[in-house]
Design an enzyme around this catalytic site. Structure first.
Site, PDB file in Angstrom:
ATOM      1  N   GLY A  39     -59.126  29.058  19.391  1.00  0.00           N
ATOM      2  CA  GLY A  39     -60.412  28.834  20.073  1.00  0.00           C
ATOM      3  C   GLY A  39     -61.505  28.606  19.034  1.00  0.00           C
ATOM      4  O   GLY A  39     -62.482  27.917  19.286  1.00  0.00           O
ATOM      5  N   GLU A 203     -89.395  25.508  11.032  1.00  0.00           N
ATOM      6  CA  GLU A 203     -88.594  24.308  10.727  1.00  0.00           C
ATOM      7  C   GLU A 203     -89.207  23.592   9.523  1.00  0.00           C
ATOM      8  O   GLU A 203     -90.412  23.359   9.490  1.00  0.00           O
ATOM      9  CB  GLU A 203     -88.554  23.390  11.959  1.00  0.00           C
ATOM     10  CG  GLU A 203     -87.991  22.012  11.727  1.00  0.00           C
ATOM     11  CD  GLU A 203     -86.569  21.991  11.167  1.00  0.00           C
ATOM     12  OE1 GLU A 203     -85.697  22.683  11.721  1.00  0.00           O
ATOM     13  OE2 GLU A 203     -86.349  21.289  10.164  1.00  0.00           O
ATOM     14  N   HIS A 443     -78.541   9.797  46.511  1.00  0.00           N
ATOM     15  CA  HIS A 443     -79.888  10.339  46.697  1.00  0.00           C
ATOM     16  C   HIS A 443     -79.789  11.614  47.542  1.00  0.00           C
ATOM     17  O   HIS A 443     -79.059  11.618  48.539  1.00  0.00           O
ATOM     18  CB  HIS A 443     -80.766   9.329  47.434  1.00  0.00           C
ATOM     19  CG  HIS A 443     -82.128   9.855  47.743  1.00  0.00           C
ATOM     20  ND1 HIS A 443     -83.083  10.016  46.778  1.00  0.00           N
ATOM     21  CD2 HIS A 443     -82.679  10.295  48.910  1.00  0.00           C
ATOM     22  CE1 HIS A 443     -84.178  10.512  47.344  1.00  0.00           C
ATOM     23  NE2 HIS A 443     -83.954  10.684  48.633  1.00  0.00           N
TER      24      HIS A 443
HETATM   25  P1  FAD Z   1     -63.624  25.727  14.153  1.00  0.00           P
HETATM   26  O1  FAD Z   1     -63.983  25.876  15.560  1.00  0.00           O
HETATM   27  O2  FAD Z   1     -64.533  26.328  13.129  1.00  0.00           O
HETATM   28  O3  FAD Z   1     -62.179  26.331  14.004  1.00  0.00           O
HETATM   29  C1  FAD Z   1     -61.534  26.428  12.759  1.00  0.00           C
HETATM   30  C2  FAD Z   1     -60.472  27.494  12.871  1.00  0.00           C
HETATM   31  O4  FAD Z   1     -59.694  27.480  11.678  1.00  0.00           O
HETATM   32  C3  FAD Z   1     -61.039  28.905  12.989  1.00  0.00           C
HETATM   33  O5  FAD Z   1     -60.454  29.547  14.091  1.00  0.00           O
HETATM   34  C4  FAD Z   1     -60.649  29.578  11.673  1.00  0.00           C
HETATM   35  O6  FAD Z   1     -60.349  30.950  11.833  1.00  0.00           O
HETATM   36  C5  FAD Z   1     -59.409  28.803  11.289  1.00  0.00           C
HETATM   37  N1  FAD Z   1     -59.130  28.750   9.852  1.00  0.00           N
HETATM   38  C6  FAD Z   1     -59.978  28.419   8.847  1.00  0.00           C
HETATM   39  N2  FAD Z   1     -59.330  28.425   7.656  1.00  0.00           N
HETATM   40  C7  FAD Z   1     -58.062  28.766   7.922  1.00  0.00           C
HETATM   41  C8  FAD Z   1     -56.908  28.935   7.121  1.00  0.00           C
HETATM   42  N3  FAD Z   1     -56.933  28.731   5.787  1.00  0.00           N
HETATM   43  N4  FAD Z   1     -55.761  29.311   7.702  1.00  0.00           N
HETATM   44  C9  FAD Z   1     -55.705  29.510   9.054  1.00  0.00           C
HETATM   45  N5  FAD Z   1     -56.758  29.374   9.864  1.00  0.00           N
HETATM   46  C10 FAD Z   1     -57.921  28.982   9.308  1.00  0.00           C
HETATM   47  N6  FAD Z   1     -70.444  22.352  19.521  1.00  0.00           N
HETATM   48  C11 FAD Z   1     -70.501  21.722  20.709  1.00  0.00           C
HETATM   49  O7  FAD Z   1     -69.853  20.679  20.873  1.00  0.00           O
HETATM   50  N7  FAD Z   1     -71.233  22.218  21.751  1.00  0.00           N
HETATM   51  C12 FAD Z   1     -71.955  23.360  21.628  1.00  0.00           C
HETATM   52  O8  FAD Z   1     -72.608  23.789  22.578  1.00  0.00           O
HETATM   53  C13 FAD Z   1     -71.917  24.050  20.393  1.00  0.00           C
HETATM   54  N8  FAD Z   1     -72.606  25.206  20.234  1.00  0.00           N
HETATM   55  C14 FAD Z   1     -72.507  25.872  19.049  1.00  0.00           C
HETATM   56  C15 FAD Z   1     -73.212  27.064  18.905  1.00  0.00           C
HETATM   57  C16 FAD Z   1     -73.135  27.769  17.726  1.00  0.00           C
HETATM   58  C17 FAD Z   1     -73.887  29.074  17.578  1.00  0.00           C
HETATM   59  C18 FAD Z   1     -72.319  27.280  16.663  1.00  0.00           C
HETATM   60  C19 FAD Z   1     -72.195  28.050  15.372  1.00  0.00           C
HETATM   61  C20 FAD Z   1     -71.619  26.096  16.793  1.00  0.00           C
HETATM   62  C21 FAD Z   1     -71.714  25.373  17.989  1.00  0.00           C
HETATM   63  N9  FAD Z   1     -71.042  24.166  18.149  1.00  0.00           N
HETATM   64  C22 FAD Z   1     -71.128  23.506  19.341  1.00  0.00           C
HETATM   65  C23 FAD Z   1     -70.229  23.557  17.063  1.00  0.00           C
HETATM   66  C24 FAD Z   1     -68.734  23.810  17.322  1.00  0.00           C
HETATM   67  O9  FAD Z   1     -68.505  25.187  17.459  1.00  0.00           O
HETATM   68  C25 FAD Z   1     -67.915  23.247  16.173  1.00  0.00           C
HETATM   69  O10 FAD Z   1     -68.260  21.899  15.958  1.00  0.00           O
HETATM   70  C26 FAD Z   1     -66.433  23.325  16.488  1.00  0.00           C
HETATM   71  O11 FAD Z   1     -66.030  24.656  16.701  1.00  0.00           O
HETATM   72  C27 FAD Z   1     -65.623  22.718  15.335  1.00  0.00           C
HETATM   73  O12 FAD Z   1     -64.261  22.794  15.646  1.00  0.00           O
HETATM   74  P2  FAD Z   1     -63.151  22.858  14.507  1.00  0.00           P
HETATM   75  O13 FAD Z   1     -61.863  22.924  15.221  1.00  0.00           O
HETATM   76  O14 FAD Z   1     -63.386  21.788  13.521  1.00  0.00           O
HETATM   77  O15 FAD Z   1     -63.433  24.227  13.717  1.00  0.00           O
END
Ligand code: FAD
Length: 464
Positions: A39, A203, A443
Site C-alpha cells: 500500500g 510559501e 441537469h
Molecule cells: P510508495 O507509495 O512510496 O511505496 C514505496 C514502497 O516501497 C513503500 O511501501 C516502501 O516501504 C517500499 N520500499 C522502499 N524501499 C524498499 C526496499 N529497499 N525494499 C523493500 N521495500 C522497499 N498522490 C495522489 O495521487 N493523490 C493524493 O491524494 C496524494 N496525497 C498524498 C498525501 C501525502 C501526505 C503524501 C506524502 C503523498 C501523497 N500522494 C498523493 C503521493 C503518493 O502517495 C505517491 O505518489 C505514491 O505513494 C507513490 O507510489 P510509489 O509506489 O512510487 O511509492
C-alpha cells in the site's frame, strides 16, 4: 538455491502492488518485496489517511452550517480520537483488501528490505536480519519516496513534524505553522484549520500551490485568508528553534525577518526519492537529478530492469505510479502497451476549497507560442453548486485558438477533484472545447459548469 520468478517488484506501494497484480493477471510468476506494508506511502501515510481526515473536516464544516439547510443539530464539534480511529479503520480495510488482491492474483509477498545484486537477482533482508536471495527474469523498482526536510528546520517528530507525524496527533495544536504550500501543505492547513488550529502557511514562491494556474492560486489564497488562515507568500524560512513545547520560526518576508511562535510546525516542503541503498550503482543504473532514468516503457538503461512511481521523473502521484507499473509489466509480458500519457494526468488537491487540473496552465499554453482562448464559468451560476450551498469557485479552460484543442482545465470549488475526470478524458482523446461542450450533460450537475466553460471559449456560455 534461490527462488525464481518471472518478475520481482521492489516496493509494494501503488506503483509496485498494481504492477504485481497486473503481472499476476498476465500469468507471470510474481514476487513483491516490501519492507513495511503493501500500500506504501499512499495508503499508510499519504493519499488515503489525509483524505479521511479532510472528510472529517468537511463534515464538521457542513454540520456547522446545517441550519442553512433547515436541519437542526446541537453544536457540532470535533472528536479527534474518533476521527483518527476512523482514519485507521479505513486504512486497515484498504490494506486488507490490497493483501487479498495480491493473494488472489497469486503474487508472493516477501517481507523484507530488498537490494539488487545483479540485474536478475535481489537480496532480501527480513525483519529479523536474515538474508536470502531471489532471482527473476525482470525486475521493477518501485521504492517510492520519503519525507524531505530543510536543514534550517529539522524534523524532530515532536514539535517540528513531518506529514507522517501529523497524521496521528492525539490533540489539535492551538497553533500550527506549515512550511510549504504545495498539495501536502495546503491539505494539512485545511485539516487543522477546520479542526481549530490557528494556521500560518508559509510559501517561498510568490503564490500558494505554485504549480497551479495563477488564477487558481489567487482564488485559493483569497479563500484561505477569508477562512482566517495567515498566509505568507514569497517568504523564506530562516530557521526553526524548539523551546520546550513550542517552536519559534524565523521567516524572511519582504526583506524583514519576522518571528512566529507556534505549538507545532509542519514541514511540507517536498519529498525525496528512495534511490539509495537499492543497488543502482553496482549495476550502473542511470540516475539523473536524483531520479532513475527510464524510457517510455519504464525500462532503465539496464535491460530487464524497470523503474516506476516516485523514483522516476514526472508527477509524484499514486495514479501515475500505478499506470507506469502496468506499462512496465505488460512490456515484460511481451505485450505492446501504450506509454503513459503524461499530457493528461489529473492533479487533485483536496483542501477546502478543492482544486484540480489537467494539462497546461494559461501561462504555459501562452509560453508554448500558441494563440490561446480562455473560457470561464463560476459555480455561483451552476444550480447544483447552489443546491449544495457551495457556489464559490470556477472552472477555467484553456484551448488552442486555432484548432480548438483543449490544452488545460483548472477547477477550484466543490468536488473539483471529481469534476476534473471528464476533462482528463477529453484531453486524452484530444477533443476540442466545443466537442466537449456539445456532449449533453445532465441537469442539475456540477459537470454542467465544465460544459459551460467550454462553451465560454466561444462566447456561448448560456447561464453567465
Ligand atoms: P510508495 O507509495 O512510496 O511505496 C514505496 C514502497 O516501497 C513503500 O511501501 C516502501 O516501504 C517500499 N520500499 C522502499 N524501499 C524498499 C526496499 N529497499 N525494499 C523493500 N521495500 C522497499 N498522490 C495522489 O495521487 N493523490 C493524493 O491524494 C496524494 N496525497 C498524498 C498525501 C501525502 C501526505 C503524501 C506524502 C503523498 C501523497 N500522494 C498523493 C503521493 C503518493 O502517495 C505517491 O505518489 C505514491 O505513494 C507513490 O507510489 P510509489 O509506489 O512510487 O511509492
Amino acid at each position: 538455491m534461490s527462488d525464481r520468478y518471472d518478475v520481482a517488484i521492489l516496493g509494494g506501494g501503488p506503483g509496485g502492488y498494481v504492477a504485481a497484480i497486473r503481472a499476476g493477471q498476465l500469468g507471470l510468476k510474481t514476487a513483491v518485496i516490501e519492507k513495511a506494508k503493501v500500500g506504501g506511502t499512499c495508503l499508510h501515510v499519504g493519499c488515503i489517511p489525509t483524505k479521511v481526515l479532510l472528510e472529517s473536516a468537511e463534515v464538521l464544516l457542513l454540520a456547522r452550517r446545517a441550519g442553512e439547510f433547515g436541519v437542526r443539530v446541537s453544536e457540532a464539534s470535533l472528536d479527534l480520537k474518533a476521527a483518527m480511529d476512523r482514519k485507521d479503520r479505513v486504512v486497515k480495510k484498504n490494506f486488507m483488501g490490497t493483501e487479498s488482491l495480491l493473494k488472489k492474483n497469486k503474487v508472493v509477498t516477501i517481507k523484507g528490505e530488498g537490494r539488487l545484486k545483479a540485474k536478475d537477482r535481489i537480496e532480501v533482508t527480513d525483519p529479523a536480519g536474515l538474508k536470502s536471495e531471489i532471482s527473476a527474469g525482470a525486475v521493477v523498482l518501485a521504492t517510492g519516496s520519503r519525507v524531505g526536510s530543510l536543514p534550517m528546520a529539522p524534523v524532530d517528530g515532536r514539535i517540528v513534524l513531518s506529514s507522517d507525524d501529523i497524521l496521528s496527533l492525539d490533540r489539535v495544536p492551538e497553533s500550527l505553522l506549515v512550511i510549504g504550500a504545495g498539495a501536502v501543505g495546503v491539505e494539512f492547513a485545511s485539516i487543522y484549520h477546520s479542526f481549530g488550529s490557528k494556521v500560518i502557511l508559509v510559501e517561498r514562491e510568490p503564490r500558494l500551490v505554485p504549480l497551479e494556474d495563477a488564477e487558481i492560486s489567487e482564488a485559493l489564497q483569497r479563500a484561505f485568508a477569508r477562512q482566517g488562515m495567515e498566509i505568507l507568500v514569497g517568504a523564506s524560512i530562516q530557521g526553526v528553534r524548539v523551546e520546550g513545547d513550542q517552536a519559534w520560526t524565523e521567516v524572511l518576508v519582504q526583506g524583514q525577518v519576522q518571528r512566529y511562535h507556534t505549538e507545532r510546525v509542519l514541514m511540507a516542503a517536498g519529498r525525496k526519492p528512495n534511490i539509495e541503498g537499492i543497488g543502482l550503482e553496482g549495476l550502473g543504473v542511470a540516475v539523473e537529478r536524483g531520479f532513475v532514468r527510464v524510457n517510455e516503457m519504464m525500462e532503465t538503461n539496464v535491460p530487464g530492469v524497470y523503474a516506476i512511481g516516485d523514483i522516476v521523473p514526472g508527477p509524484a502521484l499514486a495514479h501515475v505510479a500505478s499506470h507506469e507499473g502496468m506499462v512496465a509489466v505488460e512490456k515484460i509480458a511481451g505485450l505492446k502497451p501504450h506509454p503513459v500519457n503524461y499530457q493528461a494526468i489529473p492533479n487533485c488537491t483536496y483542501c477546502h476549497p478543492q482544486i484540480a487540473n489537467v494539462g497546461m496552465t494559461e501561462a504555459q499554453a501562452r509560453a508554448s507560442g500558441r494563440a490561446v482562448k480562455v473560457g470561464k464559468f463560476p459555480f455561483i451560476a451552476n444550480p447544483r453548486a447552489g443546491i449544495l450551498g457551495q457556489g464559490d469557485g470556477f472552472v477555467k479552460t484553456v484551448s488552442d485558438a486555432t484548432g480548438g484543442e483543449i490544452l488545460g482545465v483548472h477547477i477550484i470549488g466543490v468536488l473539483a477533484t471529481e469534476q476534473i475526470a471528464e476533462s482528463v478524458v477529453a484531453r486524452h482523446f484530444e477533443a476540442t472545447a466545443l466537442e466537449l461542450a456539445e456532449v449533453v450533460h445532465a441537469h442539475p450537475t456540477l459537470a454542467e459548469a465544465t460544459m459551460e466553460a467550454m462553451f465560454a471559449t466561444d462566447g456561448r456560455a448560456i447561464h453567465f
